[in-house]
Design a protein around this motif. Structure first.
Motif, PDB file in Angstrom:
ATOM      1  N   GLU A   1      -3.905 -62.892 190.399  1.00  0.00           N
ATOM      2  CA  GLU A   1      -4.115 -62.950 191.845  1.00  0.00           C
ATOM      3  C   GLU A   1      -5.606 -63.005 192.163  1.00  0.00           C
ATOM      4  O   GLU A   1      -6.067 -63.849 192.947  1.00  0.00           O
TER       5      GLU A   1
ATOM      6  N   ILE B   1      -7.542 -66.371 193.654  1.00  0.00           N
ATOM      7  CA  ILE B   1      -8.190 -66.260 194.971  1.00  0.00           C
ATOM      8  C   ILE B   1      -9.661 -66.634 194.848  1.00  0.00           C
ATOM      9  O   ILE B   1     -10.219 -67.365 195.679  1.00  0.00           O
TER      10      ILE B   1
ATOM     11  N   TYR C   1      -7.775 -70.745 195.791  1.00  0.00           N
ATOM     12  CA  TYR C   1      -6.375 -71.010 196.118  1.00  0.00           C
ATOM     13  C   TYR C   1      -5.847 -69.997 197.134  1.00  0.00           C
ATOM     14  O   TYR C   1      -6.357 -68.876 197.250  1.00  0.00           O
ATOM     15  N   ARG C   2      -4.800 -70.407 197.843  1.00  0.00           N
ATOM     16  CA  ARG C   2      -4.041 -69.481 198.670  1.00  0.00           C
ATOM     17  C   ARG C   2      -2.908 -68.958 197.784  1.00  0.00           C
ATOM     18  O   ARG C   2      -2.071 -69.736 197.311  1.00  0.00           O
ATOM     19  N   VAL C   3      -2.886 -67.650 197.559  1.00  0.00           N
ATOM     20  CA  VAL C   3      -2.069 -67.083 196.479  1.00  0.00           C
ATOM     21  C   VAL C   3      -1.054 -66.086 197.034  1.00  0.00           C
ATOM     22  O   VAL C   3      -1.397 -65.184 197.799  1.00  0.00           O
TER      23      VAL C   3
ATOM     24  N   VAL D   1      -0.264 -61.916 200.312  1.00  0.00           N
ATOM     25  CA  VAL D   1      -0.787 -63.274 200.455  1.00  0.00           C
ATOM     26  C   VAL D   1      -2.303 -63.175 200.523  1.00  0.00           C
ATOM     27  O   VAL D   1      -2.850 -62.520 201.408  1.00  0.00           O
ATOM     28  N   ASN D   2      -2.953 -63.792 199.553  1.00  0.00           N
ATOM     29  CA  ASN D   2      -4.406 -63.707 199.410  1.00  0.00           C
ATOM     30  C   ASN D   2      -4.909 -62.273 199.429  1.00  0.00           C
ATOM     31  O   ASN D   2      -5.926 -61.943 200.050  1.00  0.00           O
TER      32      ASN D   2
ATOM     33  N   GLU E   1       3.947 -69.163 204.434  1.00  0.00           N
ATOM     34  CA  GLU E   1       2.500 -68.969 204.429  1.00  0.00           C
ATOM     35  C   GLU E   1       1.756 -70.085 203.696  1.00  0.00           C
ATOM     36  O   GLU E   1       0.534 -70.058 203.574  1.00  0.00           O
ATOM     37  N   HIS E   2       2.506 -71.069 203.224  1.00  0.00           N
ATOM     38  CA  HIS E   2       1.922 -72.257 202.582  1.00  0.00           C
ATOM     39  C   HIS E   2       0.986 -71.892 201.429  1.00  0.00           C
ATOM     40  O   HIS E   2      -0.143 -72.391 201.336  1.00  0.00           O
ATOM     41  N   VAL E   3       1.458 -71.020 200.544  1.00  0.00           N
ATOM     42  CA  VAL E   3       0.627 -70.669 199.394  1.00  0.00           C
ATOM     43  C   VAL E   3       0.555 -71.836 198.416  1.00  0.00           C
ATOM     44  O   VAL E   3       1.463 -72.677 198.347  1.00  0.00           O
ATOM     45  N   ASP E   4      -0.535 -71.887 197.682  1.00  0.00           N
ATOM     46  CA  ASP E   4      -0.700 -72.916 196.646  1.00  0.00           C
ATOM     47  C   ASP E   4      -0.056 -72.490 195.335  1.00  0.00           C
ATOM     48  O   ASP E   4       0.458 -73.327 194.579  1.00  0.00           O
TER      49      ASP E   4
ATOM     50  N   GLN F   1       2.293 -69.151 193.517  1.00  0.00           N
ATOM     51  CA  GLN F   1       2.988 -67.877 193.663  1.00  0.00           C
ATOM     52  C   GLN F   1       3.163 -67.238 192.284  1.00  0.00           C
ATOM     53  O   GLN F   1       3.547 -67.900 191.319  1.00  0.00           O
TER      54      GLN F   1
END
Length: 439
Positions: free
Chosen positions: A63, A67, A71-73, A90-91, A138-141, A143
């Motif tokens: 994580e 970050i 990236y959005r994690v 998230v992030n 949340e449109h993570v890049d 997970q």
């Protein structure tokens, strides 16, 4: 949307399924197929992290590194220590109550098919689907999903990973996974897929785990010490690993991280294999990764015991206890003997836990946990007295009382009180510290 609070939702989920644990993917996949995250295109890049010990630390490292790489994690881990929101991040920020409640509402709606027939879910399955729903919205890049129990039949395994990590294999949860490392290894290997990076963080893994990895992904299986490792030095660490093409990579003098090194090594190797981050991002991630309750040293800031230090660790099986003992010796010296505040769940190997903690214990302060699976106080005390009759054992009604007494009898300001044995043990200690006015 319903007007249920987060506490309402969680209490209801605990009653929804007839058993706390029911391994299997059919029910959870059936519900997932009615939620948009399951068929999203393009898929969210997914890393699944399993293993007996160290997987939470591995998630924390990944994580932090990702970050740092921009990236959005999304990160999903369990169990939590103080609040449920810790499980879904998230992030680096915990999901808020509203996000969780709205996601629970969507999962609950998806439990019903077109004819109104409901599918029952366990507490963990419900939470897993909610986390995946939040990451999608949340449109993570990327997970990062931590396995709850085993691997093959765990709820996170409904997702198709781009990489899979098994940190190690030790005896734990034998009633569900088997009573040998080979049987448990076979269950954990269930998160592996063909031709993806498979990272095994153990030098001598069970044959069942190793052979499954090499059969499914012969070009991308990485095994600790053979393919990658972190080597500790006085003030830094050296890393060697393999890039996506299998070429050896060496990074000298990385910053020494706080969380366990084997977990960090796994995280660095998977980042190399997936080509997600450069050395600079990895260095930032190593220095910023943190996880409450994992070799967490807390200094009391006010009150009678101001200045005293408490070491919190969730070690809850013999292998975890052995690793904790080795770390205590490495940090505080081989001759250190600590007052130990201890409790454990009833289905754990108490004899193995106590035997592996005894070399660093000076005295024991035991109390029952306020959970259904708590071990009776008399049982805990009897196991310790039988295993280490020379070490004093005191019994208390609550963990908070045990902690206070351990602090009161440890008069040296430089001394450390160790709290361990379970996630619940650490959580109770954190609650007691907050009651003392220490956050």
């Amino acid at each position: 949307m319903s007007q249920r609070t987060l506490a309402d939702w969680l209490a209801w989920q605990e009653t929804l399924h007839p058993s706390t644990i029911e391994l299997g993917l059919e029910r959870v996949r059936r519900v997932a197929e009615r939620l948009p995250f399951f068929s999203v295109s393009p898929r969210i890049k997914t890393i699944i992290v399993g293993g007996t010990n160290g997987k939470g630390s591995c998630v924390a490292y990944l994580e932090a590194i990702l970050i740092a790489a921009g990236y959005r994690v999304g990160a999903y881990s369990s169990p939590h220590l103080l609040v449920y929101n810790e499980r879904v991040r998230v992030n680096g920020a915990m999901a808020n109550d509203q996000q969780l409640c709205e996601s629970f509402e969507r999962v609950d709606h998806a439990r019903r098919d077109a004819n109104g027939v409901e599918t029952s879910l366990t507490y963990f399955e419900f939470g897993t689907l909610a986390a995946l729903d939040i990451f999608y919205r949340e449109h993570v890049d990327v997970q990062i999903l931590e396995v709850g129990l085993g691997g093959r039949l765990d709820a996170v395994n409904i997702m198709e990973p781009d990489a899979a990590i098994v940190t190690n294999v030790a005896l734990d949860h034998e009633q569900w996974l088997g009573n040998t490392r080979e049987l448990i290894g076979a269950e954990k290997a269930g998160i592996f897929r063909g031709d993806i990076p498979i990272i095994i963080g153990e030098v001598e893994p069970p044959v069942s785990l190793r052979d499954c990895a090499r059969r499914l992904s012969p070009q991308c299986t990485r095994i600790a010490a053979t393919d990658f490792a972190l080597v500790e030095k006085a003030t830094a660490v050296d890393f060697f690993g393999r890039d996506a093409a299998g070429k050896r990579v060496e990074w000298k003098d990385l910053p020494k991280p706080v969380l366990p090194l084997p977990s960090a090594a796994c995280a660095l190797q998977v980042v190399l294999d997936l080509q997600l981050a450069d050395r600079m991002a990895c260095e930032r991630g190593l220095t910023t990764a943190q996880l409450p309750g994992r070799f967490q040293l807390v200094t009391i800031t006010q009150g009678t015991y101001k200045g005293r230090r408490i070491l919190l660790d969730v070690a809850h099986n013999p292998a975890g206890a052995q690793f904790l003992t080795e770390r205590v010796n490495a940090v505080f010296g081989n001759s250190v003997r600590l007052p130990l505040v201890f409790s454990a769940l009833v289905d754990k190997d108490h004899v193995g836990l106590v035997a592996n903690l005894a070399p660093i214990a000076r005295s024991w302060y035991v109390a029952p946990l306020a959970v259904p699976r708590a071990t009776p106080l008399a049982t805990l005390a009897a196991v310790i007295r039988l295993a280490v009759p020379a070490q004093a054992v005191q019994q208390f009604d609550t963990l908070g009382a045990a902690l206070v007494q351990a602090l009161a009898t440890s008069t040296d300001d430089a001394s450390v009180v160790l709290v361990c044995g379970s996630f619940y043990t650490v959580a109770a200690a954190l609650d007691a510290l907050q009651a003392m006015g220490n956050s």
